[in-house]
Design an enzyme around this catalytic site. Sequence first.
Site, mmCIF file in Angstrom:
data_model
loop_
_atom_site.group_PDB
_atom_site.id
_atom_site.type_symbol
_atom_site.label_atom_id
_atom_site.label_comp_id
_atom_site.label_asym_id
_atom_site.label_seq_id
_atom_site.Cartn_x
_atom_site.Cartn_y
_atom_site.Cartn_z
ATOM 1 N N GLY A 8 0.979 -1.163 -0.006
ATOM 2 C CA GLY A 8 0.021 0.052 -0.003
ATOM 3 C C GLY A 8 0.882 1.259 -0.117
ATOM 4 C CB THR A 9 3.053 1.784 -2.023
ATOM 5 O OG1 THR A 9 4.345 2.604 -2.179
ATOM 6 C CG2 THR A 9 2.583 1.975 -3.366
#
Lengths: 217, 261
Positions: A16-17
């Site tokens: 998740g970035t």
Amino acid sequence: MERHTTDSRVKGVSTGTTILAVKFRGGVLIGSDSRASIGGSYVASRVINKLIQVHDRIFCCIAGSLADAQAVTRAAKFQLSFHSVQMDSPPLVKAAASVLRELCYSNKEELQAGFITAGWDKKKGPQVYTVSLGGMLLSLPFTIGGSGSTYIYGYVDAKYKADMSREECLQFATNALALAMGRDNVSGGIIHLVVITEEGAEHIVIPGDKLPKFHDQ
Amino acid sequence: MRRGTGNETGSFLFKKNKKKNPVLSHCSNKMAASVAVAGAQHLSSVSDLVPDWARQEVSTGTTIMAVEFDGGVVIGADSRTTTGAYIANRVTDKLTPIHDRIFCCRSGSAADTQAIADAVTYQLGFHSIELDEPPLVRTAANLFKEMCYRYREELMAGIIVAGWDKRRGGQVYTVPMGGMLVRQPVSVGGSGSSYVYGFVDSNYRSGMSKEECLRFVAEALTLAMERDGSSGGVARLAVITEEGLERRVILGNELPKFFSA
């Protein structure tokens, strides 16, 4: 530019970035945060480097399932080095992006990873490509990706200028990443940046306490 | 399952657990006797004849924003109301007056927010007459919060309450879905707000003037409208100060221009 809203349904470790790549005068800059999370509630690693070097002057950054992304980039690295030996010249950035696209498209059912490829080659100079989840390939002056990118669409739309200098570009990318990390709970840690020019690739790290601060901090 | 004709203002759709609409009974008001029972709830059997958008609930998937400055508040919203993929109203006014110097910005279900706003307007008007002075913004915000929290399961409403009163000057309170209440110097809401969090965080400074706030809100709304499919149309702005109210509309072609990839 797709919204990676599937991060919480990614099995296992997910990046998740927030990732981005920006073209500037004479080169490209590619950057990311450093958080890898499982299920959005446990940070598996707070200092991973999502900027993978696939060739001397070509980097890619990954979003989505970390396992899938690592598998794909390993395959891509191999194919590119082989291709580069065959052609007896450094591969084109577009070739790198195409290799990733082929892998993503042919395995679209199993994979859950998106990529941003950026680099410099002699034919077209600095370039930025994005390969989305299903395998679409697009060339753009700049691109953002990952779950945190949602929050900075407005910021990058407002602040991006074509043909920035290297310093302006660094400031732009740092601010954008810091803003996204401030709002997205699955992005965070430190900022990794790689500046790629004709001369080579330079890796810059901005630790947590040196991140830019905004009005509510 | 929700059914309904979708487009009427003040018409109510039966909620998931099929209770009578709580806002209606809470208020015991005249209100829409046009509770859209839609006795013709046979829409499912004629799904081919009824277009997709007529079966969807009307939503103000939207972008709303409010900023405090010294002396008042600036509020803004886009103007798109959608039923599925159809734009039911492209010139909606989502800035709803609750009292002379108190407005609310509505996002979420159009029906729910209209009903809540009507109910709060009634309650606040009554309260103000009892007090014999203009009501506080905080009171209005609390009335919204009470309703949104009590009926949180049935409602889908995200509201920003903003206005001016003598005690605390310009104030912005946000009541997102779920019914929390918090005062913030700047607040964004609606589906389009996700895209401009970064822009708002980086561009907001305390101590901005009225003109700077207006420009800030116009730019943020424009950026959100560019990226969010459920936001668009014109940008409606309003300034609320001690002197009164000033409304502005920025048409599509007059919106600030940004780089587009």
